[in-house]
Write a protein that holds these residues in place. Structure first.
Motif, PDB file in Angstrom:
ATOM      1  N   GLY A  13       0.847  -1.192   0.000  1.00  0.00           N
ATOM      2  CA  GLY A  13       0.000   0.000   0.000  1.00  0.00           C
ATOM      3  C   GLY A  13       0.876   1.233   0.000  1.00  0.00           C
ATOM      4  N   SER A  14       0.393   2.307   0.618  1.00  0.00           N
ATOM      5  CA  SER A  14       1.184   3.554   0.649  1.00  0.00           C
ATOM      6  C   SER A  14       2.536   3.296   1.298  1.00  0.00           C
ATOM      7  N   VAL A  15       2.521   2.579   2.440  1.00  0.00           N
ATOM      8  CA  VAL A  15       3.761   2.362   3.188  1.00  0.00           C
ATOM      9  C   VAL A  15       4.663   1.370   2.452  1.00  0.00           C
ATOM     10  N   ASP A  22       1.273  -8.603  -2.377  1.00  0.00           N
ATOM     11  CA  ASP A  22       0.092  -7.995  -1.758  1.00  0.00           C
ATOM     12  C   ASP A  22      -1.095  -8.865  -2.144  1.00  0.00           C
ATOM     13  N   ARG A  51      -2.311  -4.185  -7.576  1.00  0.00           N
ATOM     14  CA  ARG A  51      -1.595  -3.083  -6.932  1.00  0.00           C
ATOM     15  C   ARG A  51      -0.095  -3.393  -6.849  1.00  0.00           C
ATOM     16  N   ALA A  90       4.353  -4.894   5.896  1.00  0.00           N
ATOM     17  CA  ALA A  90       3.717  -3.565   5.914  1.00  0.00           C
ATOM     18  C   ALA A  90       2.258  -3.678   5.491  1.00  0.00           C
ATOM     19  N   GLY A 125      -1.896  -4.392   5.976  1.00  0.00           N
ATOM     20  CA  GLY A 125      -2.944  -4.204   6.977  1.00  0.00           C
ATOM     21  C   GLY A 125      -3.563  -2.835   6.933  1.00  0.00           C
ATOM     22  N   ALA A 126      -4.636  -2.701   7.713  1.00  0.00           N
ATOM     23  CA  ALA A 126      -5.379  -1.441   7.720  1.00  0.00           C
ATOM     24  C   ALA A 126      -4.522  -0.324   8.300  1.00  0.00           C
ATOM     25  N   ASN A 127      -4.712   0.891   7.782  1.00  0.00           N
ATOM     26  CA  ASN A 127      -4.050   2.053   8.387  1.00  0.00           C
ATOM     27  C   ASN A 127      -5.091   2.922   9.077  1.00  0.00           C
ATOM     28  N   ASP A 158      -2.533 -14.273   9.258  1.00  0.00           N
ATOM     29  CA  ASP A 158      -2.602 -14.810   7.896  1.00  0.00           C
ATOM     30  C   ASP A 158      -1.200 -14.890   7.273  1.00  0.00           C
ATOM     31  N   VAL A 218       6.086  -3.538  10.505  1.00  0.00           N
ATOM     32  CA  VAL A 218       5.712  -2.129  10.370  1.00  0.00           C
ATOM     33  C   VAL A 218       4.237  -1.919  10.737  1.00  0.00           C
ATOM     34  N   ASN A 266       0.648  -1.574  12.307  1.00  0.00           N
ATOM     35  CA  ASN A 266       0.181  -1.083  13.609  1.00  0.00           C
ATOM     36  C   ASN A 266      -1.009  -1.891  14.141  1.00  0.00           C
ATOM     37  N   HIS A 268       4.996   2.503  20.326  1.00  0.00           N
ATOM     38  CA  HIS A 268       4.864   3.343  19.141  1.00  0.00           C
ATOM     39  C   HIS A 268       3.384   3.712  19.088  1.00  0.00           C
ATOM     40  N   THR A 292       0.606   8.286   6.375  1.00  0.00           N
ATOM     41  CA  THR A 292       2.022   8.646   6.468  1.00  0.00           C
ATOM     42  C   THR A 292       2.817   7.551   5.764  1.00  0.00           C
TER      43      THR A 292
HETATM   44  P1  NAD Z   1      -2.715   0.738   2.820  1.00  0.00           P
HETATM   45  O1  NAD Z   1      -4.161   0.508   3.052  1.00  0.00           O
HETATM   46  O2  NAD Z   1      -2.304   1.795   1.848  1.00  0.00           O
HETATM   47  O3  NAD Z   1      -2.030  -0.613   2.356  1.00  0.00           O
HETATM   48  C1  NAD Z   1      -2.182  -1.799   3.053  1.00  0.00           C
HETATM   49  C2  NAD Z   1      -1.939  -2.937   2.072  1.00  0.00           C
HETATM   50  O4  NAD Z   1      -1.945  -4.166   2.792  1.00  0.00           O
HETATM   51  C3  NAD Z   1      -3.023  -3.032   0.984  1.00  0.00           C
HETATM   52  O5  NAD Z   1      -2.417  -2.963  -0.303  1.00  0.00           O
HETATM   53  C4  NAD Z   1      -3.659  -4.390   1.247  1.00  0.00           C
HETATM   54  O6  NAD Z   1      -4.094  -5.054   0.073  1.00  0.00           O
HETATM   55  C5  NAD Z   1      -2.528  -5.151   1.929  1.00  0.00           C
HETATM   56  N1  NAD Z   1      -2.973  -6.286   2.738  1.00  0.00           N
HETATM   57  C6  NAD Z   1      -3.948  -6.288   3.682  1.00  0.00           C
HETATM   58  N2  NAD Z   1      -4.076  -7.534   4.193  1.00  0.00           N
HETATM   59  C7  NAD Z   1      -3.173  -8.325   3.564  1.00  0.00           C
HETATM   60  C8  NAD Z   1      -2.826  -9.695   3.661  1.00  0.00           C
HETATM   61  N3  NAD Z   1      -3.441 -10.488   4.540  1.00  0.00           N
HETATM   62  N4  NAD Z   1      -1.862 -10.158   2.859  1.00  0.00           N
HETATM   63  C9  NAD Z   1      -1.213  -9.341   1.986  1.00  0.00           C
HETATM   64  N5  NAD Z   1      -1.518  -8.043   1.837  1.00  0.00           N
HETATM   65  C10 NAD Z   1      -2.478  -7.527   2.620  1.00  0.00           C
HETATM   66  O7  NAD Z   1      -2.065   1.031   4.258  1.00  0.00           O
HETATM   67  P2  NAD Z   1      -0.662   1.736   4.532  1.00  0.00           P
HETATM   68  O8  NAD Z   1      -0.870   3.192   4.664  1.00  0.00           O
HETATM   69  O9  NAD Z   1       0.309   1.220   3.533  1.00  0.00           O
HETATM   70  O10 NAD Z   1      -0.323   1.179   6.010  1.00  0.00           O
HETATM   71  C11 NAD Z   1       0.069  -0.166   6.205  1.00  0.00           C
HETATM   72  C12 NAD Z   1       0.330  -0.414   7.690  1.00  0.00           C
HETATM   73  O11 NAD Z   1       1.477   0.326   8.115  1.00  0.00           O
HETATM   74  C13 NAD Z   1      -0.812   0.059   8.608  1.00  0.00           C
HETATM   75  O12 NAD Z   1      -1.031  -0.868   9.637  1.00  0.00           O
HETATM   76  C14 NAD Z   1      -0.293   1.369   9.168  1.00  0.00           C
HETATM   77  O13 NAD Z   1      -0.914   1.719  10.390  1.00  0.00           O
HETATM   78  C15 NAD Z   1       1.166   1.013   9.327  1.00  0.00           C
HETATM   79  N6  NAD Z   1       2.084   2.134   9.520  1.00  0.00           N
HETATM   80  C16 NAD Z   1       3.052   1.953  10.458  1.00  0.00           C
HETATM   81  C17 NAD Z   1       3.952   2.965  10.713  1.00  0.00           C
HETATM   82  C18 NAD Z   1       5.002   2.748  11.766  1.00  0.00           C
HETATM   83  O14 NAD Z   1       5.706   3.687  12.189  1.00  0.00           O
HETATM   84  N7  NAD Z   1       5.194   1.527  12.240  1.00  0.00           N
HETATM   85  C19 NAD Z   1       3.874   4.177  10.000  1.00  0.00           C
HETATM   86  C20 NAD Z   1       2.883   4.313   9.036  1.00  0.00           C
HETATM   87  C21 NAD Z   1       1.988   3.278   8.807  1.00  0.00           C
END
Ligand code: NAD
Length: 310
Positions: free
Chosen positions: A9-11, A32, A37, A75, A77-79, A99, A118, A120, A175, A230
Motif C-alpha cells: 500500500g502507501s507504506v 500484496d 496493486r 507492511a 494491513g489497515a491504516n 494470515d 511495520v 500497527n 509506538h 504517512t
Molecule cells: P494501505 O491501506 O495503503 O495498504 C495496506 C496494504 O496491505 C493493501 O495494499 C492491502 O491489500 C494489503 N494487505 C492487507 N491484508 C493483507 C494480507 N493479509 N496479505 C497481503 N496483503 C495484505 O495502508 P498503509 O498506509 O500502507 O499502512 C500499512 C500499515 O502500516 C498500517 O497498519 C499502518 O498503520 C502502518 N504504519 C506503520 C507505521 C510505523 O511507524 N510503524 C507508519 C505508518 C503506517
C-alpha cells in the motif's frame, strides 16, 4: 541481498523505493493480496531503478517466490483513518499478521531470516508475529519508535539550530499515544542537553518540552489529516534499519522486540544494538522518576492491548 515486502500500500510502496535506494538489495520481491496493486508498484519501481541501482524488482502472487529472502518486511494491513488511533486497528491487523506469518515462515530459512514489522499497532503486532514465527526475539524487529525518535530529533534540530545528525535523543515505549520522550538521556555532540543549551544560550523550559512532546505524539495525526496517510518517514526508518542489518553496523536504534516470556512477554522500544543477527543487546538509558513511571505505564498499555486481542 534478497528482500521481500508483504503489503504494497502507501507504506509498502514507499518502503520498496527507500530500500531500492540503499543499493543493498539485488532483488526486491513485492507481495500484496491485491495483486494488481503490487504489479503496478513493481512496474513503476522497475522504471525508477533504471535511473539508479541494478535491482530485480518483481511482484509475485505466491509466497514461494520469497524463498531465499534474508529480510522480510511486513507492511500489510489497515491504516488509521482520520480520528482513529493505532489501537483501533488491533483486531483487524492481528488477523492480517495471523494470515501472513505462517505463509512467510513456510518459505524462508528460519535460521537466518529477519522479520521487520511495520503494521500497527506496532508493538502488539511484534508480539503476535514473534509468537507465531517462533523465531528468536531479536530477529522479529518492529520499527518501534525509530520514527518517533526521528520526529523528536527533527524538532530539536530546528529549535536549537543544530544538525539532526548530531542529536542523540530517544522516544521510548509504545509506538503510540503513550510513548515517552527520554529527556534525561538526550545529548548533542556528546554534551547533555541542559549543558548544550547553556553553552549555546538556548533555553528549553518545561513548557517548551511539553509542546515538543505534544508535537511528537501528534505528528502522525497531523500528517494523516493533511495527506491521508504517512509513508515517507516510516520508509526512511525501514531503509535505515535494513542498512544497519545488512552492513552489520551495530548502531543503536529504538526498535521494538519481545522481552520476557508468558505473562511477562512484552515488546516495546528501547535503545537496542542492531546488526546482522538482528537485535544484539538492549540498553537501559538514564531516566528520571517521571520517565520511568511513564515507561512502565506504556508497557502496561501494550500488554493490556495484547491481552485484549479477540
Ligand atoms: P494501505 O491501506 O495503503 O495498504 C495496506 C496494504 O496491505 C493493501 O495494499 C492491502 O491489500 C494489503 N494487505 C492487507 N491484508 C493483507 C494480507 N493479509 N496479505 C497481503 N496483503 C495484505 O495502508 P498503509 O498506509 O500502507 O499502512 C500499512 C500499515 O502500516 C498500517 O497498519 C499502518 O498503520 C502502518 N504504519 C506503520 C507505521 C510505523 O511507524 N510503524 C507508519 C505508518 C503506517
Amino acid at each position: 541481498m534478497k528482500i521481500s515486502i508483504i503489503g504494497i500500500g502507501s507504506v509498502g510502496a514507499a518502503v520498496a523505493t527507500a530500500v531500492k535506494n540503499t543499493g543493498l538489495a539485488h532483488e526486491i520481491v513485492l507481495f500484496d493480496r491485491n495483486g494488481v496493486r503490487a504489479r503496478a508498484a513493481a512496474e513503476d519501481l522497475g522504471h525508477a531503478a533504471a535511473f539508479s541501482y541494478d535491482v530485480k524488482i518483481t511482484a509475485v502472487n505466491t509466497y514461494r517466490a520469497i524463498r531465499g529472502s534474508e529480510i522480510v518486511i511486513i507492511a500489510a494491513g489497515a491504516n488509521q483513518r482520520v480520528g482513529e488511533t493505532r489501537t483501533d486497528l488491533l483486531n483487524a491487523n492481528t488477523a492480517v499478521i495471523n494470515d501472513i506469518i505462517p505463509r512467510v515462515m513456510a518459505n524462508v530459512d528460519s535460521k537466518n531470516v529477519k522479520l521487520i514489522i511495520v503494521t500497527n499497532p506496532l508493538d502488539v503486532m511484534v508480539m503476535v508475529a514473534q509468537k507465531l514465527s517462533k523465531l528468536p526475539a531479536g530477529r522479529v524487529i518492529g520499527t518501534g519508535t525509530m520514527l518517533d525518535s526521528a520526529r523528536l530529533r527533527t524538532i530539536l534540530a530546528r529549535q536549537l539550530s543544530v544538525s539532526t545528525q548530531s542529536i542523540n535523543a530517544y522516544v521510548l515505549g509504545e509506538h503510540g499515544d503513550s510513548s515517552v520522550v527520554n529527556w534525561s538521556s538526550a545529548c548533542i555532540g556528546g554534551i547533555d542537553l541542559n549543558t548544550f543549551c547553556k553553552q549555546t544560550k538556548n533555553t528549553l523550559p518545561a513548557t517548551t518540552r511539553k509542546t515538543i512532546e505534544h508535537r511528537v505524539h501528534n505528528a502522525a495525526y497531523e500528517i494523516i489529516q493533511g495527506r491521508g496517510a504517512t509513508w515517507d518517514g516510516i520508509a526512511g526508518a525501514v531503509a535505515d534499519l535494513v542498512r544497519c542489518i545488512a552492513n552489520d553496523e551495530r548502531r543503536i536504534l529504538t526498535v521494538s522486540t519481545v522481552d520476557g516470556v508468558g505473562d511477562k512477554m512484552l515488546a516495546m522500544s528501547l535503545p537496542r544494538i542492531v546488526g546482522n543477527g538482528g537485535v544484539i543487546a538492549t540498553l537501559n538509558p538514564k531516566m528520571d522518576a517521571t520517565e520511568s513511571s511513564a515507561l512502565r505505564r506504556s508497557g502496561k498499555i501494550i500488554r493490556k492491548n495484547y491481552d485484549a486481542i479477540k
